[in-house]
Every structure is written in structure tokens, then in C-alpha cells.
Enzyme design. Structure first.
Site, PDB file in Angstrom:
ATOM      1  N   ASP A 124      19.665  37.082 -13.598  1.00 17.57           N
ATOM      2  CA  ASP A 124      18.343  37.083 -14.216  1.00 17.57           C
ATOM      3  C   ASP A 124      17.610  38.395 -13.910  1.00 17.57           C
ATOM      4  OD1 ASP A 124      16.022  35.394 -15.443  1.00 17.57           O
ATOM      5  OD2 ASP A 124      15.187  36.267 -13.604  1.00 17.57           O
ATOM      6  N   ARG A 163       1.269  -7.863  -3.884  1.00 21.07           N
ATOM      7  CA  ARG A 163       0.416  -7.337  -4.964  1.00 21.07           C
ATOM      8  C   ARG A 163      -0.164  -5.990  -4.541  1.00 21.07           C
ATOM      9  NH1 ARG A 163      -2.486 -11.292  -2.341  1.00 21.07           N
ATOM     10  NH2 ARG A 163      -4.597 -10.703  -1.638  1.00 21.07           N
ATOM     11  N   CYS A 188       0.834  -1.196   0.000  1.00 15.35           N
ATOM     12  CA  CYS A 188       0.000   0.000   0.000  1.00 15.35           C
ATOM     13  C   CYS A 188       0.872   1.249   0.000  1.00 15.35           C
ATOM     14  CB  CYS A 188      -0.899   0.050   1.238  1.00 15.35           C
ATOM     15  SG  CYS A 188      -1.971  -1.379   1.465  1.00 15.35           S
ATOM     16  N   CYS A 205      -2.505  -2.913  -3.607  1.00 12.09           N
ATOM     17  CA  CYS A 205      -3.797  -2.701  -2.947  1.00 12.09           C
ATOM     18  C   CYS A 205      -4.754  -2.044  -3.941  1.00 12.09           C
ATOM     19  CB  CYS A 205      -3.608  -1.803  -1.735  1.00 12.09           C
ATOM     20  SG  CYS A 205      -5.135  -1.314  -0.918  1.00 12.09           S
TER      21      CYS A 205
END
Length: 512
Positions: free
Chosen positions: A450, A63, A34, A65
Site C-alpha cells: 500500500d 430481565r 446488567c 436492568c
């Protein structure tokens, strides 16, 4: 890689979404993994294992969730912070290089042997490049199954699998379901799904971490939109993409999340569905969706000059780039000209050398390739509406990229890219820093010369000379790019308020 499992468990107990993507929780009692913020009941500490990537959890036999969708979390911001081989490899894998060229191509791009690269990446993330690419393929397959009505055979090859059987086996292992079962879970009508024509329309959500201000980055991109390549229509930004197997057009829309998960609505039209994973990765890079805004806030919130700006707008992101060469060309064009002037010049080059596309709104072209700009310069130098020195700088840049002397992609080393750019005629440190910041997602780029940064310093009543700004910005490391994004956003109307906040923060610092 997981140095403090107990702290990870505390984050999982508190359901802290800030850690989604940083690590994954494998639960030995259920066999699933999870995200830390999964709403399910937190398992006992002895039943939880922690992994740096979803691929490592899958490799360990867990596997995904189906409730919290851990495969759909924002990516780890660590890979943008770092410039070592493992981080560059992760960025290239995310861009799809393993699917296109295999692990051999990835190793060749990074200058390592396959064996060395596997050892380095496994030591950092717990599994090798092939397993990481496989996890990415499974996520792509799930997206296609849930958002299109393509036959499963086409889904398998579009996701990068070598066979339908390989796709079926991976989906079963990762999601504990078949491809047809995943599709059946999503209650969509045929009218709501994309067809299987030559240009596939795919709608998806691109998740990110809170706080998030999509308007800040979309407004930046919209202000600089080049006609034919980009457009902004209200809250939606569209642009064309040059992808490995074809072209694409993406529409990104700022969504109203309120208190729910933060995300951007995306709609992709791809000439070749094999480009889906690459297109998603480039959209995420463009909007800086894998950033860690809380870390930026903690580092910059109390800093002189930028602290009040960060506290007032903590969700601001640093705009990225969809294509490194395009950004470099536009940076060179923008030297010493206004934003509007740079847009006009770039638009003319697009019309003269860009590849035409079937129109999607006002998106009609791809940005020119290096070869196309070189050919245009030889055929019609007058097509470059700029001084001769800048035209020669553009041609030198295009030639260097074409022959591989300059590489601007997610796997480039920031220091090497800066050095190779400034070695070209007409390209200085400002341009090199700007390209590193936006194309490579370098969070610590800084341009003290800049004009926007100098104006912001003047607005706040501070010296604007480069030496003073460099010394001041040393305390902003490693988030100087984010500090610049906040300074660029400072409008004149907010100057009195920002100056008052700055004065108050300075007084507090002296009192302490």
C-alpha cells in the site's frame, strides 16, 4: 464461554465499562441482568451469574436492568476477531438474517443443518440463534417505542415480531413492563418524535467503548465521500443505505461526550421500519463501534513504528463499510488513482446506474447494484471513465457477486473471500485485503504494498520494501488493520515528532 467468572466479578466490582458487551451479569436475588459497569450496588458473589450474551441471560429468566440498559451496550468485539462458524453466525444475526429468512436461512447461508448450527452456537454463547434474534427484536422494539409515536401494532411488526401478542410477551419478559409502559417512561413531546409517514426519522445513540475518536473515522469517510451517495457536513456524515426491505439515509454525528459514555448520534430515515436493526448494525460496522481499543493499545503500544502513534491517539478506529459490493467496486476503481480521482469516477457511475432517492440534503442516489453495473456495461461501455482492463475487472466482479460466486457480507469467511476475489481478473492481493479489512471487519488484514503504508515507513526513516514491512508487521498480529489505520493517519507535519518518539522507543528496547 465464561471461562473465568471470578475475573468477571472483579470487573463488575470495579464498574469497568471496557467489559460492557463482553459479558452480562445476572443477579439471582433480583431476577435482573446488567452490564458490568451498572452503577447499582454490586451484589454478593454467590448471587451473580455470568452470560456471554444478553440473549443467554434472557433465556435463563433474567430481565433487563432499566437503569444501565444492558441491551444497549456495544457489541462484543470477539465476533470480529474470529472467523469460525459461531462468529459468522453472530454477525449475520446482527444483520437481521433470522428475521428475514429464519434460522433455516441462516443455516443455509453457513452451509450447516439447523440442528448442527444450533448446537455450535449454543455451545459458544449459551443459547441458540432464535433466542439471540429475539433479544435483538426486543431492543429494536424498545428503540421504536421510545423514539417514535408509531402505534404499538406497527412497532411489533417493524421490530420483526410475528404478532402483537409475541411483542407484548417479549417486552414484558425482557423489560418487566408493557410496551405502553416503556413509552410512558420516556418524557418526549409529540413534536420531538418522528411521525408515522413513509420515511421514518429515528434518533438514537450508538454506544461504543472508550477511548473513542469519532473524528478519525468520520474524516476518513468524508474524504472519500462519493457525490450523491455520501456527504460530510462539519461533524456530521450522511449516506444512503440499500437495505433488505427498502432504502434509508443515515446521519452520524460526532458527539462531545467529555467524561460520560462514548457514543455517536444517529438519525435514520427508513422507507421500511423493518430495516431498523439492520441499519443500526451497518452503522456500527461502518464506524467500528464494537472495537476494543484497550486491547489494541495493549498489543500495539510498545511496538516499533506504530507504538508512538497508538499511544498518541488510542481511540482511532478502522473505517468499515455499509455495503460489501460497493466497497469492492470502489477499491477496484481506486487502484493506481488518487482519492479525488476515485471519488469522481465512482460519482459518475452512481449518476449513470444508481437508483434515485427522494433527496435528503445532497443524498440523491443508492450505489448501483451488480445487475445495474452489468447492464450499464452492456448498454454504454463509455460510461465507465477508466481503462478497459479496469472496466472488465468491475464487470467480472459484478457478475461474480450477482451469481453468488463471490459473497461479501458479514457471514463471509475472510480466507474464502480473499481467494474468490484474487481469482477474478484485475483484482490482486491489495484489493482483497482492503475489502476483508473494511467489509468483513478483519482486524488482521495487512497490505505491505500500500502506498500510504510505504510513505509512512519512509517518513519514519524505515525501509519501505514489502518484505521488511511484512516482517515488521508480524509483531502487530492480530491487530494489523489498526496498525495500518494509524500509519495512514500520519501527516507530514507530525513526522519529526513521530520519528523522535520512535527513536526513543527503539533506544529503550535496546537498553532492555
Amino acid at each position: 464461554m465464561i471461562e473465568d467468572p471470578d475475573r468477571c466479578y472483579q470487573a463488575a466490582q470495579s464498574k469497568d465499562a471496557r467489559f460492557d458487551g463482553w459479558f452480562f451479569c445476572g443477579v439471582t436475588s433480583t431476577g435482573i441482568y446488567c452490564r458490568p459497569s451498572c452503577p447499582a450496588r454490586t451484589p454478593k458473589r454467590e448471587n451473580v451469574r455470568f452470560y456471554a450474551t444478553a440473549a443467554a441471560a434472557q433465556q435463563a429468566g433474567f430481565r433487563a436492568c432499566l437503569r444501565c440498559r444492558p441491551d444497549a451496550t456495544p457489541g462484543s468485539p470477539e465476533w470480529n476477531l474470529r472467523a469460525d462458524v459461531a462468529a459468522r453466525a453472530m454477525r449475520l444475526i446482527r444483520d437481521g438474517i433470522v428475521d428475514r429468512e429464519g434460522v433455516e436461512g441462516l443455516a443455509r447461508r453457513l452451509g450447516y443443518s439447523v440442528r448442527q448450527l444450533n448446537r455450535v452456537v449454543t455451545a459458544e454463547v449459551g443459547t441458540g440463534p432464535l433466542a439471540i434474534a429475539r433479544a435483538q427484536r426486543s431492543q429494536t422494539a424498545r428503540l421504536l417505542l421510545e423514539t417514535t409515536n408509531l402505534p404499538i401494532t406497527q412497532v411489533a411488526f417493524a421490530a420483526g415480531f410475528a404478532s402483537v401478542r409475541q411483542c407484548n410477551d417479549t417486552v414484558r419478559q425482557v423489560f418487566a413492563d408493557t410496551p405502553s409502559g416503556l413509552r410512558a417512561r420516556v418524557a418526549k413531546t409529540n413534536a420531538g418524535r418522528a411521525g408515522a409517514g413513509p420515511a421514518q426519522g429515528i434518533r438514537l445513540r450508538l454506544p461504543c467503548r472508550r477511548p473513542f475518536s469519532p473524528d478519525s473515522v468520520l474524516a476518513f469517510l468524508g474524504l472519500r465521500a462519493v457525490a450523491g451517495v455520501e456527504e460530510q457536513d462539519g461533524a456530521t456524515y450522511r449516506r444512503s443505505l440499500r437495505l433488505p426491505h427498502g432504502s434509508g439515509v443515515v446521519a452520524l454525528t460526532a458527539a462531545d461526550h467529555q467524561d460520560g459514555p462514548a457514543f455517536v448520534e444517529g438519525e435514520l430515515h427508513l422507507a421500511d421500519l423493518r430495516d431498523l436493526a439492520t441499519a443500526v448494525a451497518r452503522c456500527r460496522q461502518l464506524l467500528d463501534l464494537d472495537a476494543d481499543p484497550v486491547a489494541v493499545w495493549e498489543a500495539l503500544g510498545d511496538q516499533p513504528l506504530v507504538g508512538p502513534l497508538v499511544r498518541g491517539h488510542p481511540g482511532r478506529r478502522v473505517p468499515g463499510a455499509a455495503d460489501g459490493f460497493e466497497l469492492a467496486v470502489r477499491a477496484v476503481i481506486g487502484q493506481q488513482v488518487s482519492v479525488a480521482g476515485a471519488r469522481t469516477v465512482a460519482g459518475r457511475l452512481v449518476l449513470a446506474a444508481g437508483e434515485s432517492l427522494p433527496a435528503v440534503g445532497s443524498i440523491t442516489h443508492l450505489f448501483p447494484t451488480p445487475a445495474a453495473l452489468i447492464e450499464l456495461a452492456e448498454r454504454d461501455p463509455a460510461a465507465f471513465p477508466m481503462p478497459g482492463g479496469r472496466r472488465r475487472a468491475l464487470v467480472a466482479l459484478a457478475e461474480a457477486v450477482e451469481r453468488g460466486a463471490v459473497v461479501i457480507d458479514p457471514g463471509a469467511d475472510p480466507a474464502e473471500l480473499r481467494a474468490s476475489l484474487v481469482a477474478l481478473p484485475g483484482i490482486g492481493p491489495w484489493t482483497a485485503e482492503y475489502v476483508a479489512m473494511r467489509a468483513l471487519r478483519d482486524p488482521d488484514a495487512f497490505m505491505p504494498t500500500d502506498l500510504g503504508i510505504r510513505r509512512a515507513a519512509q517518513t519514519l526513516g524505515l525501509p519501505d520494501d514489502a518484505a521488511h514491512l511484512v516482517a515488521l508487521a508480524d509483531g502487530w498480529r492480530p491487530w494489523r488493520s489498526y496498525a495500518m489505520a494509524h500509519l495512514w493517519s500520519l501527516p507530514a507535519a507530525q513526522a519529526p515528532m513521530a520519528k523522535a518518539l520512535l527513536s526513543k522507543s527503539v533506544s529503550k528496547g535496546r537498553a532492555a
